[in-house]
Scaffold this motif. Sequence first.
Motif, mmCIF file in Angstrom:
data_model
loop_
_atom_site.group_PDB
_atom_site.id
_atom_site.type_symbol
_atom_site.label_atom_id
_atom_site.label_comp_id
_atom_site.label_asym_id
_atom_site.label_seq_id
_atom_site.Cartn_x
_atom_site.Cartn_y
_atom_site.Cartn_z
ATOM 1 N N HIS A 23 2.821 24.099 39.499
ATOM 2 C CA HIS A 23 1.815 25.086 38.950
ATOM 3 C C HIS A 23 2.625 25.937 37.728
ATOM 4 O O HIS A 23 3.430 26.887 38.183
ATOM 5 N N ALA A 25 1.980 27.379 33.539
ATOM 6 C CA ALA A 25 1.075 27.791 32.116
ATOM 7 C C ALA A 25 2.111 27.026 30.794
ATOM 8 O O ALA A 25 1.587 27.405 29.744
ATOM 9 N N ASP A 28 3.933 20.955 28.135
ATOM 10 C CA ASP A 28 4.801 19.671 28.665
ATOM 11 C C ASP A 28 5.958 19.849 28.200
ATOM 12 O O ASP A 28 7.186 19.458 28.964
ATOM 13 N N SER A 77 1.420 15.262 33.243
ATOM 14 C CA SER A 77 0.514 16.285 33.179
ATOM 15 C C SER A 77 -0.792 15.869 34.342
ATOM 16 O O SER A 77 -1.043 14.817 34.300
ATOM 17 N N TYR A 105 -8.781 15.068 35.588
ATOM 18 C CA TYR A 105 -7.728 15.107 36.292
ATOM 19 C C TYR A 105 -7.138 13.732 36.681
ATOM 20 O O TYR A 105 -7.799 12.973 37.218
ATOM 21 N N ASN A 114 -0.869 21.821 37.585
ATOM 22 C CA ASN A 114 -0.740 21.614 36.146
ATOM 23 C C ASN A 114 0.047 20.128 36.021
ATOM 24 O O ASN A 114 -0.093 19.541 35.165
ATOM 25 N N TYR A 115 1.221 19.935 36.793
ATOM 26 C CA TYR A 115 2.176 18.637 36.579
ATOM 27 C C TYR A 115 2.524 18.165 37.681
ATOM 28 O O TYR A 115 2.568 19.081 38.817
#
Length: 161
Positions: A23, A25, A28, A77, A105, A114-115
């Motif tokens: 998690h 922000a 990438d 991602s 997703y 997130n990744y």
Amino acid sequence: MAVHKLILDNVFEEELYTLVAIHCALEDYRLAYLLNKYLGISLIRKSQDLDYQNGKSIYSIFEWEDNKQQTIWSLVSNICKTEEFRQKSNESLFDSEEKITRTAYLIPEYKTVNYFLKIDTEINFSKEKYILNNVLKVPQIATAYSIDVNQLKSKDNLIFN
């Protein structure tokens, strides 16, 4: 006439891998750089992104093949946002377009992640804990944790090759 029955239970073995949810922000490329720095790996962006649903959802992927340990590390991602314009169906004098943002997703069960960091070998608990601790040392990462891949419904999306 004799009936022959083939049993394929042991032919298709399930691939063993470790999956870490991240998690944060960050972009990438920035996350890949920081993971390279903190884990001592060399993730490189692949020339082709992961393409699902014929271009409707595309996910960035970074990969590193560790020949010494015979392991493939993949950072992918989980979120794909696409924008499309659609004509408003107002019966007015002026036509206008509205912008719609769709979110897809890779693993829908984990929409807040997130990744994903996928390590293509099954590693022991102490090695997994070491990797998680080093991932959590990155100041920009809010949290990271291991995921039990046997509980995933959409684990077929994690087949990259």
